[in-house]
Design an enzyme around this catalytic site. Structure first.
Site, PDB file in Angstrom:
ATOM      1  N   TYR A   1      -9.132   3.858   5.613  1.00  0.00           N
ATOM      2  CA  TYR A   1      -8.035   4.526   4.911  1.00  0.00           C
ATOM      3  C   TYR A   1      -8.531   5.796   4.222  1.00  0.00           C
ATOM      4  O   TYR A   1      -7.971   6.880   4.394  1.00  0.00           O
ATOM      5  CB  TYR A   1      -7.422   3.566   3.892  1.00  0.00           C
ATOM      6  CG  TYR A   1      -6.402   4.218   2.980  1.00  0.00           C
ATOM      7  CD1 TYR A   1      -5.123   4.521   3.441  1.00  0.00           C
ATOM      8  CD2 TYR A   1      -6.713   4.508   1.662  1.00  0.00           C
ATOM      9  CE1 TYR A   1      -4.188   5.114   2.613  1.00  0.00           C
ATOM     10  CE2 TYR A   1      -5.778   5.104   0.822  1.00  0.00           C
ATOM     11  CZ  TYR A   1      -4.521   5.397   1.301  1.00  0.00           C
ATOM     12  OH  TYR A   1      -3.603   5.988   0.473  1.00  0.00           O
TER      13      TYR A   1
ATOM     14  N   LYS B   1      -7.848   9.855   5.306  1.00  0.00           N
ATOM     15  CA  LYS B   1      -7.222  10.809   4.393  1.00  0.00           C
ATOM     16  C   LYS B   1      -8.115  12.019   4.174  1.00  0.00           C
ATOM     17  O   LYS B   1      -7.645  13.158   4.105  1.00  0.00           O
ATOM     18  CB  LYS B   1      -6.916  10.137   3.055  1.00  0.00           C
ATOM     19  CG  LYS B   1      -5.811   9.113   3.116  1.00  0.00           C
ATOM     20  CD  LYS B   1      -5.298   8.758   1.739  1.00  0.00           C
ATOM     21  CE  LYS B   1      -4.490   9.891   1.139  1.00  0.00           C
ATOM     22  NZ  LYS B   1      -3.829   9.487  -0.118  1.00  0.00           N
TER      23      LYS B   1
END
Length: 254
Positions: free
Chosen positions: A21, A25
């Site tokens: 994750y 990003k």
């Protein structure tokens, strides 16, 4: 357990991430926001520290839960590691300032900014302040060496992998408890005009006041929308009072 981040600035290299994750990003901010910024679509990237406030379902609730679990007396490491947590509306303000800049002078285009409360506090003192709001003070303290805790967390992770059980300790939680994480806020102040409006003491009070009782704490906490809507603020604003101006504000938690 990772290199400490003492008053780092935006030139500091992006660290590796334990989870896909965070890695995705960071890659998006680099490839799309920074390299993709142009005269057609101006873009910048905001990097807030750990967020808290009404709507947070991770940080403050987890610290509060230590009271019932009897974990408050235990200190992993020396307890002197500094953090800079950020109240959620301060980050929302930073998004607004970034959007306004990208639609006017565009001095923020293609840039990265650390946005935080700019109030350093030890992780232990942050926990103590939250517990004090609920009338709890640990009756004693027990220090656990960081290396020992990390090895126990490693063992717990192995047991989770083998048996599929959930453990209260992990390598990640030990790293978080022992890490030093604070950055310089000068760049955001100089270019965006960012100054946090909600101080840490007020932020802790407002965060804890969503509680109605110990039993329904998770439910009461989860119903508060402030933190959940913050990452989409720029996208929503771009379709309202700011008309059809084109800009992108990416947020990557540091």
């Amino acid at each position: 357990m990772g290199a400490p981040s003492h008053n780092i600035d935006e030139q500091w290299p992006t660290p590796s991430f334990a989870l896909i994750y965070g890695e995705s990003k960071s890659a998006a901010a680099e490839a799309i926001v920074l390299k993709g910024s142009s005269d057609t679509v101006a873009a910048c990237s905001l990097r807030p520290s750990v967020l808290y406030g009404p709507g947070d379902d991770r940080l403050v609730p987890a610290i509060h839960a230590c009271i019932a679990k009897g974990k408050a007396p235990f200190i992993v490491g020396d307890g002197q590691n500094l953090w800079d947590v950020t109240y959620v509306t301060n980050v929302a303000d930073a998004h607004v300032l970034a959007a306004e800049n990208l639609m006017s002078s565009r001095t923020a285009a293609g840039e990265v900014f650390f946005t935080q409360n700019n109030e350093r506090i030890t992780f232990r003192d942050f926990c103590l302040a939250i517990w004090a709001h609920f009338g709890h003070t640990p009756p004693f303290e027990i220090h656990i060496p960081g290396t020992l805790a990390y090895l126990v967390g490693l063992s717990c992770g192995f047991l989770t992998w083998v048996f599929g059980t959930t453990n209260i300790l992990s390598r990640g939680s030990v790293r978080d408890a022992c890490s030093v994480r604070y950055a310089s806020g000068e760049r955001a102040k100089l270019i965006l005009g960012y100054r946090p409006q909600v101080g840490i003491e007020t932020g802790i009070r407002l965060s804890c006041e969503v509680r109605t009782s110990d039993e329904d704490w998770p439910t009461a906490w989860a119903t508060k929308p402030a933190a959940r809507c913050m990452p989409n603020l720029c996208q929503e604003a771009s379709g309202s009072q700011w008309g059809r101006q084109r800009f992108v504000c990416s947020t990557v938690e540091s």
